[in-house]
Write an enzyme that holds these catalytic residues in place. Structure first.
Site, PDB file in Angstrom:
ATOM      1  N   VAL A  61      52.799  16.713  85.871  1.00 52.17           N
ATOM      2  CA  VAL A  61      53.027  15.663  84.876  1.00 52.17           C
ATOM      3  C   VAL A  61      51.952  15.723  83.800  1.00 52.17           C
ATOM      4  CG1 VAL A  61      53.370  13.196  84.515  1.00 52.17           C
ATOM      5  CG2 VAL A  61      54.162  14.248  86.618  1.00 52.17           C
TER       6      VAL A  61
ATOM      7  N   LYS B 154      53.819  29.074  85.065  1.00 56.11           N
ATOM      8  CA  LYS B 154      53.488  28.752  86.464  1.00 56.11           C
ATOM      9  C   LYS B 154      53.376  30.073  87.202  1.00 56.11           C
ATOM     10  CE  LYS B 154      53.328  25.838  90.107  1.00 56.11           C
ATOM     11  NZ  LYS B 154      52.456  24.663  90.245  1.00 56.11           N
TER      12      LYS B 154
ATOM     13  N   THR C 238      55.679  27.403  94.950  1.00 49.91           N
ATOM     14  CA  THR C 238      56.019  27.423  96.374  1.00 49.91           C
ATOM     15  C   THR C 238      56.834  26.201  96.737  1.00 49.91           C
ATOM     16  OG1 THR C 238      54.000  26.264  97.076  1.00 49.91           O
ATOM     17  CG2 THR C 238      53.878  28.666  96.877  1.00 49.91           C
TER      18      THR C 238
ATOM     19  N   GLU D 142      49.771  26.359  84.756  1.00 53.82           N
ATOM     20  CA  GLU D 142      49.634  25.377  85.841  1.00 53.82           C
ATOM     21  C   GLU D 142      49.409  26.076  87.170  1.00 53.82           C
ATOM     22  OE1 GLU D 142      51.964  22.030  88.443  1.00 53.82           O
ATOM     23  OE2 GLU D 142      52.893  22.670  86.566  1.00 53.82           O
ATOM     24  N   GLY D 143      48.298  25.767  87.819  1.00 54.53           N
ATOM     25  CA  GLY D 143      47.978  26.346  89.112  1.00 54.53           C
ATOM     26  C   GLY D 143      48.782  25.726  90.238  1.00 54.53           C
ATOM     27  N   ALA D 144      48.402  26.087  91.459  1.00 52.72           N
ATOM     28  CA  ALA D 144      49.037  25.540  92.664  1.00 52.72           C
ATOM     29  C   ALA D 144      47.933  24.987  93.553  1.00 52.72           C
ATOM     30  CB  ALA D 144      49.802  26.634  93.401  1.00 52.72           C
TER      31      ALA D 144
ATOM     32  N   PRO E  94      49.440   6.969  83.325  1.00 51.11           N
ATOM     33  CA  PRO E  94      49.836   5.857  84.187  1.00 51.11           C
ATOM     34  C   PRO E  94      50.608   6.352  85.399  1.00 51.11           C
ATOM     35  CG  PRO E  94      51.285   5.982  82.285  1.00 51.11           C
ATOM     36  CD  PRO E  94      50.195   6.988  82.058  1.00 51.11           C
TER      37      PRO E  94
END
Length: 234
Positions: free
Chosen positions: A14, A34, A38, A106-108, A196
């Site tokens: 997000v 990405k 997984t 974006e990592g994991a 938020p």
């Protein structure tokens, strides 16, 4: 720019969508990559699909997907699939950087989760990817108890690798308690934003209009006064 977290389920996806929305509102062309997804079987939506729904980046790519909800390298081994090689990921990100103003990776899980293998056969992490790309990092952190230690450890690991980094709170509660406020005060020197709680469930149009107000100018937002923000939220 690499988006990592202090742990799993802290709101990386997000936050990635929010940065995407703010950057696009500022007129930038954004790609989201990405490296390792997984916990999804073939054809199921993943994190890039969630970012596409909320923020509609110009480009969204998932480099490798594995069915089990494990660290990507472990998931590859369990599924008997090829692990992602570090320089495949580096080349893919650089390819998108040639066509976009901003690439968000974006990592994991957390920063040091094993993502795949180097040509030498050694595991690599999101921290290694940031170093290889020469990219700054955004660390997504929780708002509540325990976040100061986890955030400090993650920032220290990045600092030791000379990776510039800031922090975004992934989910600020609607009814914050004392621990949330004190944590916020301690994080402010490194804080680049706060989303938020429940932002991922917003209508995409509302999300895109709201995202710049959650992020500082360093992340293409308009939030420039944490005191005023706190007074408005409180």
């Amino acid at each position: 720019m690499v988006v990592t977290g202090t742990d799993t389920a802290v709101g990386k996806t997000v936050v990635t969508a929010a940065i995407t929305a703010a950057a696009q509102a500022a007129g930038l062309r954004v790609a989201v990559v990405k490296p390792g997804q997984t916990g999804t079987v073939t054809g199921e939506p993943g994190d890039v699909d969630a970012v596409q729904r909320l923020a509609a980046p110009l480009t969204g790519r998932t480099l490798a997907s594995y069915p089990d909800p494990l660290a990507p390298l472990t998931a590859a081994r369990v599924a008997e699939l090829e692990p992602l090689e570090l320089y495949e990921a580096v080349d893919a990100v650089r390819e998108e950087a040639e066509k976009h103003d901003l690439v968000l990776v974006e990592g994991a899980g957390g920063l040091l989760v094993p993502m795949g293998l180097r040509p030498s056969g050694e595991p690599w992490t999101v921290a290694d990817l940031a170093v290889s790309l020469g990219a700054p990092a955004v660390v997504v952190a929780r708002a509540g108890l325990g976040t100061l230690n986890h955030t400090a450890l993650t920032l220290e690991a990045l600092d030791r690798r000379a990776v510039p980094a800031g922090v975004v709170v992934g989910a600020w509660p609607a009814a914050p308690e004392l621990v949330h406020w004190t944590n916020l005060g301690d994080l402010v020197p490194k804080l680049l934003g706060a989303l938020p709680a429940g932002a991922g469930g917003m209508d995409p149009g509302v999300f895109r209009r709201s995202a710049p107000g959650w992020l500082t100018p360093a992340l293409h937002g308009v939030l420039d006064d944490w005191r005023a923000w706190a007074e408005e939220i409180g």
